[in-house]
Design an enzyme around this catalytic site. Structure first.
Site, PDB file in Angstrom:
ATOM      1  N   GLU A 189       0.805  -1.227   0.000  1.00 43.13           N
ATOM      2  CA  GLU A 189       0.000   0.000   0.000  1.00 43.13           C
ATOM      3  C   GLU A 189       0.841   1.282   0.000  1.00 43.13           C
ATOM      4  OE1 GLU A 189      -3.926  -1.834   2.206  1.00 43.13           O
ATOM      5  OE2 GLU A 189      -2.620  -0.586   3.384  1.00 43.13           O
ATOM      6  N   GLU A 382      -5.692  -8.229  -0.614  1.00 42.82           N
ATOM      7  CA  GLU A 382      -6.280  -8.109   0.729  1.00 42.82           C
ATOM      8  C   GLU A 382      -7.748  -7.802   0.596  1.00 42.82           C
ATOM      9  OE1 GLU A 382      -4.634  -5.483   3.698  1.00 42.82           O
ATOM     10  OE2 GLU A 382      -2.613  -5.827   2.948  1.00 42.82           O
TER      11      GLU A 382
HETATM   12  C1  BG6 Z   1      -4.506  -3.002   5.223  1.00 41.23           C
HETATM   13  C2  BG6 Z   1      -3.122  -3.345   5.723  1.00 41.23           C
HETATM   14  O1  BG6 Z   1      -4.582  -1.704   4.814  1.00 41.23           O
HETATM   15  O2  BG6 Z   1      -5.547  -3.165   6.156  1.00 41.23           O
HETATM   16  C3  BG6 Z   1      -3.076  -4.486   6.716  1.00 41.23           C
HETATM   17  O3  BG6 Z   1      -2.269  -3.630   4.640  1.00 41.23           O
HETATM   18  C4  BG6 Z   1      -4.197  -4.320   7.722  1.00 41.23           C
HETATM   19  O4  BG6 Z   1      -1.795  -4.525   7.300  1.00 41.23           O
HETATM   20  C5  BG6 Z   1      -5.525  -4.309   6.993  1.00 41.23           C
HETATM   21  O5  BG6 Z   1      -4.184  -5.249   8.750  1.00 41.23           O
HETATM   22  C6  BG6 Z   1      -6.737  -4.251   7.884  1.00 41.23           C
HETATM   23  O6  BG6 Z   1      -6.652  -3.155   8.744  1.00 41.23           O
HETATM   24  P1  BG6 Z   1      -6.803  -3.322  10.320  1.00 41.23           P
HETATM   25  O7  BG6 Z   1      -6.524  -1.983  10.859  1.00 41.23           O
HETATM   26  O8  BG6 Z   1      -8.202  -3.758  10.544  1.00 41.23           O
HETATM   27  O9  BG6 Z   1      -5.821  -4.352  10.727  1.00 41.23           O
END
Ligand code: BG6
Length: 483
Positions: A189, A382
């Site tokens: 990201e 993701e």
């Molecule tokens: C993404 C990141 O933006 O969001 C991850 O690359 C992160 O590292 C994921 O865990 C979810 O966000 P969060 O804050 O719920 O863990």
């Protein structure tokens, strides 16, 4: 829904990041990482972005060795239980596993002449284990972390000197794992730099003489150059290498049909696309010229930088997708939280327990828009639902909510593929419970595998298969036909 849109070579799998899953923050010769000093803060005490730390906090936390308040130092103990975890991924039928290498495991302070052999051996063992089960590793070289010493010495990516240090690290891992890893993403990201320069680039903005946006875009530029140089190196070493550039895709809708709201949405989207525009098209987009002028930003960009950016572009576009965002010219409306940035509240969307809007159709929209823009294969690296899970006495979790969330997103991916979009794969985020990036909690769980630990590190760290584990296994087995 029966669906057979997914290509036979579709890469199904899951994703994690070293700083959130590994733990073992001071084992095997690892140095402190920038994320090892981000503290856990109870929800009621949180102010602003909990992962962005101030100079004062930095001074205080970088000296402490305690564990309780720093969950990322513990992770999910994947470092200790790696073989068991990979066996569980294999049981689900993963074709791919996205992981990140911890830079400070390889170069503890970033400036050593020689890499840390114990760190390299850990990933050797991990890749061997994946290969044993025919799982392709997809490797992020820097997922929100770098050796903490580089923040101290250079203020992270604010300094051009970090490009060479990153390349030294990239060369070591590319050479070492060239026969084992084909899919790489240099940076997680890239656009995180704008939300938290500390998370995205080890930069403490207060330490810089420049104004905030100027530091953030300068650091972004150095990362983009490092990414292009890494791509050059990777292509010299690995003939069939596949190199991705990644953003957190913040699909942005206009809050109303008012032209000024639509224009605001276009401009916010441009700032999100800036990173992939440079990485895929090989040059700074023209819309940034006006933006930089209006924001009083002058960047250090050399002729050599411009050349390498134009020569080394990404093979595929990787992105995370959790939600869509709303933009309005007048942003005084009701807000809700979200990944990386808050958004105005979209009245048509339900919210997750953490108030993130749920918008599966937005994923189809974004896939279409990104493919139109780049005409490159897309990889959803993701996507997932953070929720509170309850472990039952029988040792499982009935996470229907997670199955529902994943199902509707996969259905929209199938629709996008039917629309003609090239999608390489899907790696579900946090496939095994890990420490939340944004809130540092263990209790915000994404996994199909439950890890018995709480926010303070209490628990056995034993692994349990959730209902979603069996559901995802059958999705992969049927190549997405059984959704
Ligand atoms: C993404 C990141 O933006 O969001 C991850 O690359 C992160 O590292 C994921 O865990 C979810 O966000 P969060 O804050 O719920 O863990």
């Amino acid at each position: 829904m029966k669906n057979s849109q997914f290509p036979t070579a579709f890469l199904w799998g899951g994703a994690t990041a070293a700083n959130q899953v590994e733990g073992a923050f001071n084992e095997g010769g690892k140095g402190l990482s920038t994320f090892d000093i981000v503290p856990f803060v109870e929800k009621k005490d949180r102010v602003g972005i909990p992962l962005d730390i101030t100079l004062e906090q930095y001074e205080r936390y970088s000296k402490t060795t305690e564990l309780v308040n720093f969950p990322k130092r513990r992770g999910s103990q994947h470092y200790q239980q790696m073989k068991e975890d990979v066996a569980l991924f294999a049981e689900m039928g993963y074709k791919v596993y996205r992981l990140s290498i911890s830079w400070p495991r390889i170069f503890p302070t970033g400036v050593e002449a020689e890499p840390n052999e114990a760190g390299l051996q850990f990933y050797d063992a991990l890749f061997d284990e994946l290969i044993k089960y025919d799982i392709e590793p997809l490797v992020t070289m820097s997922h929100y972390e770098m050796p903490l010493a580089l923040t101290e010495r250079y203020n992270g990516w604010e300094s051009r000197a970090v490009i060479a240090l990153f390349l030294k690290y990239a060369k070591v891992v590319l050479e070492r794992y060239q026969a084992k890893v084909k899919y790489w993403i240099p940076f997680n990201e890239l656009n995180m730099m704008l939300t938290s320069a500390y998370t995205g680039g080890g930069v403490l903005v207060e330490k810089s003489p420049k104004h905030e946006l100027a530091v953030k875009y300068q650091a972004s530029h150095y990362q983009l150059v490092a990414q292009a140089k890494t791509m050059e190196l990777a292509r010299q070493l690995i003939p069939n290498v596949q190199l991705g550039a990644m953003i957190a895709r913040l699909e942005t809708y206009a809050a109303t049909a008012k032209p000024l709201d639509v224009l605001t949405a276009v401009q916010e989207d441009q700032l999100n696309f800036f990173y992939t525009d440079v990485s895929v098209r090989g040059a700074y987009p023209r819309y940034m010229t006006r933006f930089f002028k209006e924001q009083d930003i002058t960047l250090d960009i050399t002729a050599e930088d411009t050349k390498i950016l134009s020569e080394q572009t990404a093979d595929y576009v990787a992105f995370s997708y959790y939600m869509s965002y709303l933009a309005a010219h007048d942003e005084s409306g009701e807000k809700t939280s979200g990944n990386l940035v808050d958004s105005m509240k979209n009245p048509y969307l339900a919210l997750s327990e953490w108030d993130w809007p749920i918008d599966p159709v937005g994923l189809r929209i974004t896939l279409n828009r990104m493919y139109d823009r780049y005409q490159k294969p897309l990889f959803i690296v993701e996507n997932g639902l953070g929720a509170t899970d309850v472990l039952t006495a029988e040792g499982t979790v009935h996470d229907t909510y997670r199955i529902d969330y994943t199902k509707v997103h996969l259905q929209q991916i199938a629709e996008a593929i039917a629309d003609g979009v090239e999608v390489m794969g899907y790696t579900n985020w946090g496939c095994i419970d890990l420490i939340s990036c944004g809130t540092n909690e263990m209790s915000k769980r994404y996994g199909f595998i439950y890890v018995d630990a709480d926010d303070y590190g209490n628990g056995s760290y034993k692994r349990y298969r959730k209902d979603s584990f069996y559901w995802y296994k059958q999705v992969i087995e049927s190549n997405g036909e059984e959704l």
